[in-house]
Scaffold this motif. Structure first.
Motif: not given
Length: 240
Positions: A24-29, A199-202, A207-212, A222-225
């Motif tokens: 899933a990550i490889a495809g997203m990359l 759903l998108e707002l959830s 996203m904020f945590l990922s920035m940290f 991103l694959p999870y979304m």
């Protein structure tokens, strides 16, 4: 919509990602990497800030973004295969290049044009309104720019969210044309637009945590979304 439905789609996505995070990550990359390379090449091929250079750079980026949608649709094809217990592989991301890419390009062109129309206020303020040299004029320009960005975001949602299901529809139904997919998505999304936006707002807190995490967390987010959004597609079409 109750919170339980959103939680169910997310749980469903995580359950099917278990043991498949690598692909899933490889495809997203692969998908995001193509788009990133397009941006890099656009800057490298058309350096400078002249009008003609800016136009050529935007046109090049526009073409790359359309091709990127073909990869994105292939990624959705891989997701659907995983959900349905079918054979899947990383090569699924190029699946749509085998005969249905014109359908994706047709739908993508319409959606991209709608997004471009939504961004007209931002383009106008950025390139046509003089910022001035005084603090007062720059503050006035900043307020105008903020209003333009807000208006464009709202317009983009209004114009494009009804077509959220287009690329999953094209991955799922290879016989479907681009315009037909647009119409089908708009019909299916009636009554589900608020559900999709919530759903998108959830995902915003994640996203904020990922920035940290120096953006490393986006490799999983991103694959999870994407998988959750595909679960939403399966719900709207009656499969879930």
């Amino acid at each position: 919509m109750n919170t339980g439905q959103r939680k169910y789609w997310k749980t469903y996505a995580k359950a099917h990602l278990r043991g498949k995070w690598g692909i899933a990550i490889a495809g997203m990359l692969a998908v995001q990497g193509f788009n990133l390379l397009g941006s890099v090449f656009a800057t490298a091929l058309f350096p400078g800030d002249s009008v003609i250079t800016l136009i050529l750079s935007e046109v090049f980026a526009f073409i790359v973004s359309l091709i990127g949608l073909i990869f994105s649709t292939g990624y959705c094809y891989m997701e659907l295969n995983i959900y349905r217990g079918k054979e899947y592989k990383l090569g699924n991301v190029v699946h749509m290049f085998r005969g249905q890419s014109d359908h994706v390009l047709t739908a993508g062109l319409v959606i991209t044009l709608l997004n471009t129309v939504a961004q007209i206020p931002v383009y106008y303020v950025t390139y046509a309104v003089d910022q001035g040299t005084t603090m007062e004029s720059m503050l006035r320009w900043s307020r105008l720019f903020f209003i333009a960005v807000t208006f464009s975001m709202v317009m983009s949602v209004i114009l494009t969210v009804p077509y959220t299901l287009v690329f999953c529809l094209l991955a799922d139904h290879p016989e479907m044309g681009g315009i037909e997919a647009l119409r089908t998505s708009a019909r299916l999304m009636k009554g589900h637009i608020i559900q999709y936006l919530l759903l998108e707002l959830s995902f915003v807190p994640l996203m904020f945590l990922s920035m940290f995490t120096l953006y490393i967390g986006f490799l999983w987010l991103l694959p999870y979304m994407e998988f959750t959004e595909t679960a939403f597609y399966m719900y709207v079409t009656g499969e879930l």
